[in-house]
Design an enzyme around this catalytic site. Sequence first.
Site: not given
Ligand code: Q9C
Ligand code: ZN
Length: 621
Positions: A143, A183, A185, A276
């Site tokens: 990210h 991943d 995301h 994940d």
């Molecule tokens: N409402 C990785 O898996 N979520 N990052 C935040 C805020 C963040 C995931 C939710 C998720 C980040 C590397």
């Molecule tokens: Zn992730």
Amino acid sequence: MAAPEDPHRRRVGLLYDERMCRHATPDGEIHPENPDRIRAIWQKLESEGIPLRCVVLSAKEAEDKYIASVHTARHIKLIKNISSKKFNSQRLRIASEFNSIYFNKGSSEASYLAAGSVMEVSEKVAKGDLDSAIAIVRPPGHHAESDEAMGFCLFNNVAIAANFLLNERPELGIRKILIVDWDVHHGNGTQNMFYNDPRVLFFSVHRFDFGMFYPASGDGSYCMIGEGPGAGYNINVPWEQGQCGDADYVAVWDHVLLPVAESYDPDIILISAGFDAAVDDPLGGCCITPYGYSLMLKKLMGFAQGKIVMALEGGYNLKSIADSVLACAKVLLEEKPLVGSIKAQPLESTWRVIQEVRHELKTFWPALSVELPQKVLVSNWRPCSVELNLSSSSESIVENDGGASVTICATNFVEIIEPLSKLNIDEDNHGKAITLDHIATDKSPVVLSEECPNAQALMPDKNVDGCTRWRSVLSKTEVWYGSYGSNMWKPGFLCYIKGGKVEGMNEPCPGSQDKSSPKGVIWKTVPHQLFFARSLTRTWGKGGVAFLHPESNKNDKAYMCMYRITLEQFNDVLLQENSLHQENGKSQGAGAPLLDLSDIGVVAENKSLPLEALKVLMLRD
Ligand code: Q9C
Ligand code: ZN
């Protein structure tokens, strides 16, 4: 005793370093991205004797000049200094300026180690000193943008390593790199860093949920295919919902990734290996098994002469990530044929997404231009379930969010909202205030025909400011909006549609973006007593919601006023009732609909609804 050297044995690098555990939340707050993640993985591998069969490496810090190939000097300076004493008092505030980021005294060192470690193993694999490698690193990277930490990521480890091979080690002959980001995301940072660069083919498969899933921008759409010389070298496979598992991923491998990899013919593959999307992950909502990961990996080993580097990204269930990495390590060691089987068929939406991606990219990758056989599409899928989750809270209906709610998944957006338009108001119904009328005598049928034949209409418009087209979809569906309380007074309610102000309102309303009058107004008696409750869901906001009174009997009556409006107008009414238009500023609801697909999904599943589930009865606070 060292094992005798077997020339056929795969040389697999394995990198782990306890120093990367020093990056942690500053005051020990619980956080999914915590040091136990990599400890759990390492312990599992040790308990299975994996390190004995691998080339174990320890971490190395990346040098600034290599990090600078993808990050700005300003960002490098921040990460370098953030752990120093002089930032002690500012760390919390600085972290809060980023999206989903924390810093502590160990963050700088861990970030440099994570990036340097992925570089180190990549170089060794590129050279041929190793066949493949696993870097168990944190913080994760995909990210991280060139000038911004984000989503638990500080430096973009994989992007730094890719650039290092291409720019700093030309003698190793790495000219084309395939990055596979599995991943759950979207790898927004990596995508942006190579968006114009055909030397890196970036492939990401991730939950997208029509732009609602983290990082919740249009960047993860399949429309993002790269630019300039990089056009065609960026491939996104955006899931419409969770529940994706082995079958869905294998289908994407077989029908998108592998045909492209075959023709791209990469010199090395770097995997942004988040876990994940694993079964039981608390953030992902997907269900890949360790066997699924091992298959996905195995299928990649046929390319780039097996030169594969896995770099850990996300993954937040300690057991799931440990079991998954173990399965992958065994594949790289090529000890035995894989054992396991795929339990389910792909989701129906998976085939749709695959077709959309293939269609988008077929001019760049001829292997994608053949239509998938109809046989596969019509018979090989499973339905997506919409689970009803009745809260077991002992609290009253007021606290438990109105009773029924949907846990996660919504199927195809259009399939869900279309039946809403056919909901009729049924006078004789007891306990079901609104029912779906199957008879085709509907007075105002609504139609999602030519202009929006499928969910594609929800994808971001290319070339436009990133604003998605959900409005155009919502505008095509009319619903009966049942009002109770102050919204029964038509002049007041009309302010939410047409804009303006009536007595009792503090400020003028902006109105809906669609200012056309309601297509119908009906007064209705429901054979129940209603009462007001508060609701905390994103959809219903802090505006009051009226529910059936649990103790009402058949003789009770309540009057309500029904307005025939579009879902877009309904969305804008919600925005204004909850005063969200002010926070949203000029771009009133531009980013995403306030309506929650999951809430609406109840309708599609049940055909008729008890009032407490539909929750269409709104009241101004
Ligand atoms: N409402 C990785 O898996 N979520 N990052 C935040 C805020 C963040 C995931 C939710 C998720 C980040 C590397
Ligand atoms: Zn992730």
